[in-house]
Scaffold this active site. Structure first.
Site, short mmCIF file in Angstrom:
data_model
loop_
_atom_site.label_atom_id
_atom_site.label_comp_id
_atom_site.label_asym_id
_atom_site.label_seq_id
_atom_site.Cartn_x
_atom_site.Cartn_y
_atom_site.Cartn_z
N HIS A 59 6.94 -16.29 0.12
CA HIS A 59 7.40 -16.55 1.38
C HIS A 59 8.61 -17.87 1.32
O HIS A 59 8.19 -18.88 0.93
CB HIS A 59 6.49 -16.84 3.01
CG HIS A 59 7.59 -16.11 3.85
ND1 HIS A 59 8.44 -15.58 4.08
CD2 HIS A 59 7.79 -17.26 4.39
CE1 HIS A 59 9.00 -15.75 5.40
NE2 HIS A 59 9.12 -17.10 5.40
N ARG B 71 9.67 -14.81 22.01
CA ARG B 71 9.65 -16.24 22.33
C ARG B 71 11.05 -16.73 21.77
O ARG B 71 11.35 -17.74 22.71
CB ARG B 71 9.34 -16.67 20.91
CG ARG B 71 7.57 -17.02 20.90
CD ARG B 71 6.56 -16.53 19.39
NE ARG B 71 7.11 -17.99 18.41
CZ ARG B 71 7.46 -17.54 17.18
NH1 ARG B 71 6.90 -16.97 17.07
NH2 ARG B 71 7.91 -19.25 17.09
N ASP C 232 3.57 -9.21 15.87
CA ASP C 232 4.54 -10.12 16.07
C ASP C 232 5.48 -9.99 16.56
O ASP C 232 6.58 -10.40 17.07
CB ASP C 232 4.68 -10.42 14.85
CG ASP C 232 5.59 -11.47 14.58
OD1 ASP C 232 5.66 -12.72 15.12
OD2 ASP C 232 6.51 -11.52 13.78
N SER D 16 3.16 -16.10 13.42
CA SER D 16 4.07 -15.37 12.65
C SER D 16 4.01 -14.78 11.24
O SER D 16 4.18 -13.79 11.06
CB SER D 16 5.27 -15.47 13.52
OG SER D 16 6.49 -14.77 12.95
N LYS E 127 3.17 -11.44 9.05
CA LYS E 127 3.73 -10.21 8.11
C LYS E 127 3.55 -10.52 6.51
O LYS E 127 3.09 -9.34 6.21
CB LYS E 127 5.40 -10.56 8.38
CG LYS E 127 5.47 -10.32 9.38
CD LYS E 127 7.18 -10.14 9.86
CE LYS E 127 7.41 -12.59 10.19
NZ LYS E 127 8.47 -12.66 10.99
N1 URA Z 1 9.90 -16.90 10.88
C1 URA Z 1 9.00 -15.81 11.27
O1 URA Z 1 9.12 -14.91 10.86
N2 URA Z 1 8.75 -15.99 12.61
C2 URA Z 1 8.99 -17.41 12.97
O2 URA Z 1 8.12 -17.95 14.07
C3 URA Z 1 9.50 -18.10 12.74
C4 URA Z 1 10.54 -18.23 11.50
#
Ligand code: URA
Length: 434
Positions: free
Chosen positions: A82, A168, A161, A183, A187
């Protein structure tokens, strides 16, 4: 306990139990807890932070809010990478086939670009026919048969999320490092991987501008992964100037293919080889880093990684011939060369401003639902530290819409700084956190 008591408890700095966090996350995902209470909870987290135990629980609750990809019947180790994102970051397009060619499974779920940053899905979708919207079953089948698949987030994965991120975004609580960590990690952990490499970018084009913040984010994500039984490592890498030369979707696909052919820009190639080697050692902890580096170099040199990319494109409905015939990719009709106003050294190429310039040409999105033009973008002709003579090109703008050119030129002019002396070079990789 009521939600208001949980908000008060966090506001006052006490540690929440897993049950209390579950009341917030599960209640909100179901629609039983209102936006205003979760917004207050998120703001309390911004001020009071979360302990490691709370953060691991929160991430796990996010993951459990949806379905997870189950790849446990696949014998190969499952590994993904990532990146926290940036400008010209097309490493996923090189790494996924490269690591799959090494014999590991790479289930990759990526995002789209927003603002000055690009997104892997947009790049892949510039390949005619490439389908990033596979079902989870098709995704698993493609990983099984090809070793790698690259898709976008689906409705079933981590719904908590998606809902909390939107809140957010509207309540000034995106910037909290624990909330970002939960977050991102939720994922990635829902992908069913055994191991994960994190590329945390630092610099003007990055989400984290300062090394101290990037380090905190990296430590926090590595901690979550460990607590959830995964092998995780983070590299802090440079995003102060664009990575490689190309910015813009089809242009970046071409550059990724050149890199898979062993003819890519030096910085992109070096970073891809190092990230690939780290992914290999995470996937197989028995492997030494030197052997993994050697294997990554060989897979680029002998064409195996390129061949794997062709297979992935074909498996996902795209035109594999693009790897030889770039004119099968979308191409811009107009070209503008931005020339250097004087002789000297390129001292700075502000990545954020370059990303914004590419967005202004149509390569990126100003708003989440803006349309993008896959053909347009910018190619940097001189990188930081290189010498340039008066009137030689600094970068080339590829565009389709004349009305977009003026603002983009102004931005690239602002992005480049030319100095009399050679600048100090910044490292490509700052730190490794494990
Ligand atoms: N990318 C994400 O997936 N989540 C965040 O909170 C910030 C950047």
């Amino acid at each position: 306990m009521r939600i208001i008591d949980i908000i008060r408890k966090k506001r006052d700095g006490a540690e929440l139990s897993r049950e209390e966090l579950a009341m917030v996350v599960e209640g909100y995902t179901r629609g039983d807890v209102p936006d205003y209470q979760v917004a207050a909870f998120l703001m309390a987290v911004c001020f009071q932070s979360l302990t490691d135990s709370e953060l691991a629980d929160l991430t796990e609750l996010y993951v459990q809010s949806g379905t997870c990809v189950d790849l446990s019947d696949l014998p190969a180790a499952k590994i993904d990478k990532h990146s926290t994102g940036g400008v010209g970051d097309k490493t996923s397009l090189v790494l996924a086939p490269l690591v799959a060619a090494a014999g590991y499974a790479v289930p990759m779920i990526s995002g789209r670009g927003l603002g000055h940053t690009g997104g892997t899905l947009d790049k892949l979708e510039s390949i005619p026919g490439f389908n990033t919207k596979l079902t989870i079953d098709q995704f698993k089948e493609t990983v099984r048969t090809t070793g790698c698949a690259m898709i976008g987030q689906t409705e079933e994965l981590v719904p908590a999320d998606r809902k909390i991120y939107a809140l957010r975004d509207a309540t000034g609580t995106v910037e909290s490092i624990p909330l970002i960590s939960a977050s991102i990690m939720s994922k990635k952990l829902a992908e069913g991987v055994d191991a994960l490499l994190l590329d945390v970018k630092i610099g003007s084009g990055a989400f984290m501008k300062k090394q101290t913040d990037a380090r905190r984010l990296a430590h926090s994500m590595v901690m979550i992964g460990r607590r959830m039984g995964k092998r995780v490592m983070a590299l802090l890498t440079d995003m102060d100037q664009p990575l490689g030369n190309a910015i813009g979707n089809a242009l970046e696909v071409m550059e990724a293919v050149e890199t898979l052919k062993g003819k890519g820009p030096a910085d992109l190639t070096e970073l891809c080889l190092e990230l690939a080697a780290r992914m290999i050692t995470l996937a197989d902890p028995e492997r030494g880093i030197e052997g993994a580096r050697e294997q990554a170099r060989t897979l680029l040199a002998d064409g195996s990684a390129l061949n794997k990319f062709r297979q992935v494109i074909q498996a996902q409905g795209g035109d594999p011939e693009i790897v030889e015939a770039y004119d099968r990719l979308p191409t811009a009709s107009e070209v503008y060369a931005m020339k250097s106003p004087r002789a000297g050294y390129v001292a700075r190429i502000d990545a954020e401003v370059m990303g914004t310039a590419a967005m202004l040409l149509g390569a990126g999105r100003e708003l989440i639902d803006s349309a993008i033009d896959p053909a347009v973008g910018i190619v940097v002709e001189r990188k930081v530290g290189e010498q340039v003579q008066f009137d030689e090109p600094l970068c080339t703008l590829y565009y389709n819409d004349n009305a977009r050119l003026k603002d983009a030129i102004e931005a690239v002019e602002e992005a480049f700084r030319i100095s009399n002396a050679a600048p100090e070079t910044r490292p490509l990789i700052y730190e490794i956190i494990q």
